[in-house]
Design a protein around this motif. Structure first.
Motif, PDB file in Angstrom:
ATOM      1  N   THR A 235       0.835  -1.209   0.000  1.00  0.00           N
ATOM      2  CA  THR A 235       0.000   0.000   0.000  1.00  0.00           C
ATOM      3  C   THR A 235       0.863   1.250   0.000  1.00  0.00           C
ATOM      4  O   THR A 235       0.577   2.218  -0.725  1.00  0.00           O
ATOM      5  N   LEU A 236       1.925   1.256   0.799  1.00  0.00           N
ATOM      6  CA  LEU A 236       2.817   2.412   0.828  1.00  0.00           C
ATOM      7  C   LEU A 236       3.423   2.659  -0.546  1.00  0.00           C
ATOM      8  O   LEU A 236       3.434   3.798  -1.034  1.00  0.00           O
ATOM      9  N   ALA A 237       3.934   1.615  -1.182  1.00  0.00           N
ATOM     10  CA  ALA A 237       4.541   1.772  -2.502  1.00  0.00           C
ATOM     11  C   ALA A 237       3.534   2.327  -3.504  1.00  0.00           C
ATOM     12  O   ALA A 237       3.851   3.210  -4.311  1.00  0.00           O
ATOM     13  N   ALA A 238       2.304   1.819  -3.455  1.00  0.00           N
ATOM     14  CA  ALA A 238       1.271   2.275  -4.379  1.00  0.00           C
ATOM     15  C   ALA A 238       0.936   3.747  -4.158  1.00  0.00           C
ATOM     16  O   ALA A 238       0.783   4.522  -5.112  1.00  0.00           O
ATOM     17  N   ARG A 239       0.857   4.143  -2.920  1.00  0.00           N
ATOM     18  CA  ARG A 239       0.475   5.537  -2.642  1.00  0.00           C
ATOM     19  C   ARG A 239       1.615   6.507  -2.923  1.00  0.00           C
ATOM     20  O   ARG A 239       1.367   7.661  -3.283  1.00  0.00           O
ATOM     21  N   TYR A 240       2.861   6.059  -2.766  1.00  0.00           N
ATOM     22  CA  TYR A 240       3.971   6.867  -3.260  1.00  0.00           C
ATOM     23  C   TYR A 240       3.774   7.179  -4.746  1.00  0.00           C
ATOM     24  O   TYR A 240       3.963   8.320  -5.187  1.00  0.00           O
ATOM     25  N   MET A 241       3.451   6.137  -5.509  1.00  0.00           N
ATOM     26  CA  MET A 241       3.332   6.307  -6.952  1.00  0.00           C
ATOM     27  C   MET A 241       2.189   7.256  -7.293  1.00  0.00           C
ATOM     28  O   MET A 241       2.351   8.185  -8.091  1.00  0.00           O
ATOM     29  N   ALA A 242       1.032   7.049  -6.702  1.00  0.00           N
ATOM     30  CA  ALA A 242      -0.123   7.904  -7.001  1.00  0.00           C
ATOM     31  C   ALA A 242       0.116   9.341  -6.564  1.00  0.00           C
ATOM     32  O   ALA A 242      -0.455  10.273  -7.147  1.00  0.00           O
ATOM     33  N   LEU A 332      -2.496   0.217  -5.953  1.00  0.00           N
ATOM     34  CA  LEU A 332      -2.239   1.304  -6.899  1.00  0.00           C
ATOM     35  C   LEU A 332      -3.521   1.703  -7.614  1.00  0.00           C
ATOM     36  O   LEU A 332      -3.793   2.898  -7.798  1.00  0.00           O
ATOM     37  N   THR A 333      -4.309   0.736  -7.997  1.00  0.00           N
ATOM     38  CA  THR A 333      -5.598   1.035  -8.626  1.00  0.00           C
ATOM     39  C   THR A 333      -6.463   1.853  -7.686  1.00  0.00           C
ATOM     40  O   THR A 333      -7.044   2.873  -8.081  1.00  0.00           O
ATOM     41  N   GLU A 334      -6.560   1.423  -6.444  1.00  0.00           N
ATOM     42  CA  GLU A 334      -7.371   2.153  -5.464  1.00  0.00           C
ATOM     43  C   GLU A 334      -6.855   3.574  -5.273  1.00  0.00           C
ATOM     44  O   GLU A 334      -7.640   4.529  -5.192  1.00  0.00           O
ATOM     45  N   ALA A 335      -5.536   3.737  -5.209  1.00  0.00           N
ATOM     46  CA  ALA A 335      -4.959   5.061  -4.968  1.00  0.00           C
ATOM     47  C   ALA A 335      -5.187   5.991  -6.154  1.00  0.00           C
ATOM     48  O   ALA A 335      -5.480   7.185  -5.970  1.00  0.00           O
ATOM     49  N   ILE A 336      -5.058   5.486  -7.366  1.00  0.00           N
ATOM     50  CA  ILE A 336      -5.268   6.327  -8.544  1.00  0.00           C
ATOM     51  C   ILE A 336      -6.734   6.722  -8.661  1.00  0.00           C
ATOM     52  O   ILE A 336      -7.057   7.889  -8.942  1.00  0.00           O
ATOM     53  N   LEU A 337      -7.651   5.788  -8.410  1.00  0.00           N
ATOM     54  CA  LEU A 337      -9.074   6.148  -8.455  1.00  0.00           C
ATOM     55  C   LEU A 337      -9.425   7.164  -7.376  1.00  0.00           C
ATOM     56  O   LEU A 337     -10.249   8.055  -7.599  1.00  0.00           O
ATOM     57  N   TRP A 338      -8.788   7.061  -6.224  1.00  0.00           N
ATOM     58  CA  TRP A 338      -9.030   8.037  -5.150  1.00  0.00           C
ATOM     59  C   TRP A 338      -8.595   9.421  -5.591  1.00  0.00           C
ATOM     60  O   TRP A 338      -9.310  10.403  -5.411  1.00  0.00           O
ATOM     61  N   ARG A 339      -7.406   9.509  -6.203  1.00  0.00           N
ATOM     62  CA  ARG A 339      -6.943  10.814  -6.672  1.00  0.00           C
ATOM     63  C   ARG A 339      -7.780  11.328  -7.846  1.00  0.00           C
ATOM     64  O   ARG A 339      -7.917  12.551  -8.019  1.00  0.00           O
ATOM     65  N   LEU A 340      -8.335  10.431  -8.636  1.00  0.00           N
ATOM     66  CA  LEU A 340      -9.226  10.847  -9.721  1.00  0.00           C
ATOM     67  C   LEU A 340     -10.590  11.281  -9.212  1.00  0.00           C
ATOM     68  O   LEU A 340     -11.372  11.884  -9.957  1.00  0.00           O
TER      69      LEU A 340
END
Length: 450
Positions: A235-242, A332-340
Motif C-alpha cells: 500500500t505504501l509503494a502504491a500511494r507513493y506512486m499515485a 495502486l488502482t485504489e490510490a489512482i481512483l481516489w486521486r481521480l
C-alpha cells in the motif's frame, strides 16, 4: 501540566522488549530553543495540544520526560541494507524515542527525534539536524498526509542556535531538533539485526511486540507478521506512486514494519510521470528512482522474510512474500481512483482506468498534480494521449456530491523550486510566512480530497 485528560493515554510498551533493543541516551544541551513549528492538529491526537509554548519546548526541545511514559530517551539498535549493501554498524545516530502514547484510533504512537544529539551510533556524525532539513520534513509530511500516503507527522520543529558545517548546503548553516509522531519506529533493519546475531528468543519477542502493540493481534507467528507487513508495504509503494513522490533512500533501515513512511532526506515530488526520476544526487544507478520504488520496497520486505527464517520455515514465508505484487497492483488502482475522485466499480474496469491514467501521464508529460487536479471527478483531459482514459472512465461517478472551493483554483504542488523558495525566505529574511501559508494550502487540499 495541562494535558488533555481524555486524549492523553501514555504508554511504555517499548520497555517490554528489554534492554538489548536500545541504549539510554541524553539529548544535547542546545544553546537556545526557539519554537518554529508546532503541529497542534497531530498533538491533539495524543492529548498534547494544550501545552503552552514554554511547556512544549521543555518536553519537545529539552526532552524533560512526559508523565507516565518512557523515563529516559532510548536510541534504538538496528542494522540494514543501504543501497543493497549490508551494514551492521548503524542505529539511531541522531535521534531517539522518548515517549509513547495511544492515539484516538487505538494505535500505539512513538515520539521520536531527529537532530537531538550524538548517540553510540553517530560514528563520525555530529548528531544534529539542519534547520533546512527540518523545514523540508515539515513540507514532505504535510503533503504526503494530504495525499493519503501513510506517513509520520512532523509534530515539532525547534531551532537550536548552533552553526553546522555541511557539504551539501551553504555552511555554516542553522540547526534544529525535530520531533516526529510515528506509528512505531520498528524497522525491517531491527529484525535483520537479530537474524545477524542469531538471537531466536529476541526475534520471537520482537515479532510478538509488533503483532500485539502495532497490529493489535495476539501471538508470535512470524508468517502472519510478514503477511501483514507485505500488505502495508504494498500500500505504501502504491500511494507513493499515485502521489508522484520519490523518497530517495528506501534502505531497509528506513522501512517501518507498520508501512508508515518516515525519515525524509533528499525527497522530491516528480514533476511528471517519469519512471527514471531520482531524488538523491548520490543515487547514481537510479536504484530508488520513481518507477523503481515498488521494486525497492518489495526487495526490502524480502529482507524481512529472510530475517524471519530464523524462527520460521521458508515455504510459508515465500508464499506470503509472493503476495506483494498483486497487492501492490490492487492498492495502486485504489490510490489512482481516489486521486481521480471517482467511485470504484469492479476490479477489471478499475484497473483499466488506472492503467489508462498511467499511460496518459507517461505519454503526455503532463504534470502529475496538474493532471489529477483537472481530472478530479472523472474529467479526463482532451487530446490523443487521454483517449483511452476517457473511454475507460465512461460510467464512473464522482465520489463527492459537492464541489469544494479548492477545485476552482489551482493545484497545490510541492516541486523543488517552491521548496527552495520557502527555505530562501527563512534563510535570507527569517520569514516563516511562506512556510505557514504553504502548510495551510496543503491542508486545504487534503480536506478537499477527503
Amino acid at each position: 501540566m495541562p494535558l488533555d485528560p481524555q486524549a492523553y493515554r501514555p504508554a511504555a510498551a517499548l520497555l517490554t522488549l528489554g534492554p538489548d533493543f536500545w541504549d539510554p541516551v541524553r539529548a544535547a544541551d542546545f544553546p537556545e530553543t526557539r519554537l518554529r513549528f508546532r503541529n497542534d492538529r497531530a498533538a491533539a491526537e495524543i492529548g498534547l495540544e494544550r501545552l503552552a509554548d514554554a511547556e512544549w519546548i521543555a518536553h519537545l526541545g529539552r526532552f524533560q520526560p512526559l508523565p507516565d511514559t518512557l523515563p529516559e530517551p532510548l536510541a534504538l539498535r538496528y542494522h540494514g541494507h543501504q543501497f543493497r549493501a549490508y551494514n551492521p554498524d548503524i542505529g539511531d545516530g541522531r535521534g531517539f524515542t522518548f515517549a509513547q502514547a495511544w492515539d484516538g484510533r487505538g494505535r500505539l504512537m512513538d515520539l521520536g527525534t531527529k537532530g537531538s544529539g550524538r548517540t553510540p551510533y553517530s560514528r563520525f556524525g555530529d548528531g544534529r539536524l539542519t534547520l533546512k532539513g527540518g523545514v523540508r520534513e515539515i513540507l514532505a509530511t504535510e503533503m504526503l498526509e494530504a495525499l493519503g500516503v501513510p506517513t509520520s507527522r512532523t509534530l515539532s520543529l525547534i531551532e537550536t542556535g548552533e552553526a553546522l558545517e555541511r557539504g551539501d548546503e551553504p555552511s555554516p548553516t542553522r540547526s534544529a531538533v525535530l520531533v516526529r509522531l510515528s506509528h512505531g519506529h520498528i524497522r525491517i533493519g531491527t529484525f535483520q539485526r537479530l537474524a545477524w546475531l542469531r538471537d531466536e528468543a529476541a526475534m520471537r519477542r520482537l515479532t510478538g511486540y509488533v503483532l500485539r502493540e502495532l497490529y493489535g493481534e495476539p501471538g508470535e507467528d512470524p508468517v502472519r507478521l510478514l503477511d501483514l507487513v507485505v500488505g502495508r508495504a504494498a500500500t505504501l509503494a502504491a500511494r507513493y506512486m499515485a502521489a508522484g513522490f520519490v523518497h530517495g533512500v528506501l534502505n531497509s533501515d528506513n522501512i517501518n514494519v507498520t508501512g508508515e513512511s518516515f525519515d525524509y532526506g533528499p525527497w522530491r515530488f516528480a514533476p511528471s510521470w517519469d519512471p527514471g526520476f531520482t531524488a538523491a544526487y548520490f543515487d547514481h544507478q537510479g536504484l530508488y528512482a520513481f518507477g523503481r520504488q515498488p521494486e525497492a520496497i518489495g526487495w526490502d520486505v524480502a529482507q524481512l522474510a529472510a530475517a524471519l527464517r530464523l524462527i520460521a520455515e521458508s515455504e510459508p514465508l515465500v508464499a506470503a512474500l509472493d503476495g506483494f505484487g498483486p497487492r501492490f497492483q490492487t492498492a495502486l488502482t485504489e490510490a489512482i481512483l481516489w486521486r481521480l475522485g471517482v467511485r470504484p466499480r469492479d476490479p477489471a474496469t478499475d484497473r483499466a482506468v488506472a492503467r489508462a491514467a498511467e499511460r496518459g501521464l507517461r505519454a503526455s508529460g503532463l504534470g502529475v498534480d496538474r493532471f489529477f487536479f483537472d481530472a478530479f471527478g472523472g474529467r479526463a483531459p482532451d487530446g490523443e494521449p487521454w483517449a483511452e482514459l476517457r473511454a475507460a472512465l465512461a460510467g464512473y461517478a464522482p465520489r463527492q456530491d459537492g464541489i469544494d472551493p479548492y477545485w476552482s483554483g489551482e493545484p497545490c504542488a510541492m516541486l523543488i523550486d517552491e521548496v527552495e523558495a520557502i527555505w530562501s525566505a527563512i534563510a535570507e529574511r527569517d520569514d516563516w510566512g511562506p512556510l505557514h501559508a504553504k502548510v495551510a494550502s496543503v491542508r486545504a487540499m487534503g480536506a478537499a480530497l477527503a
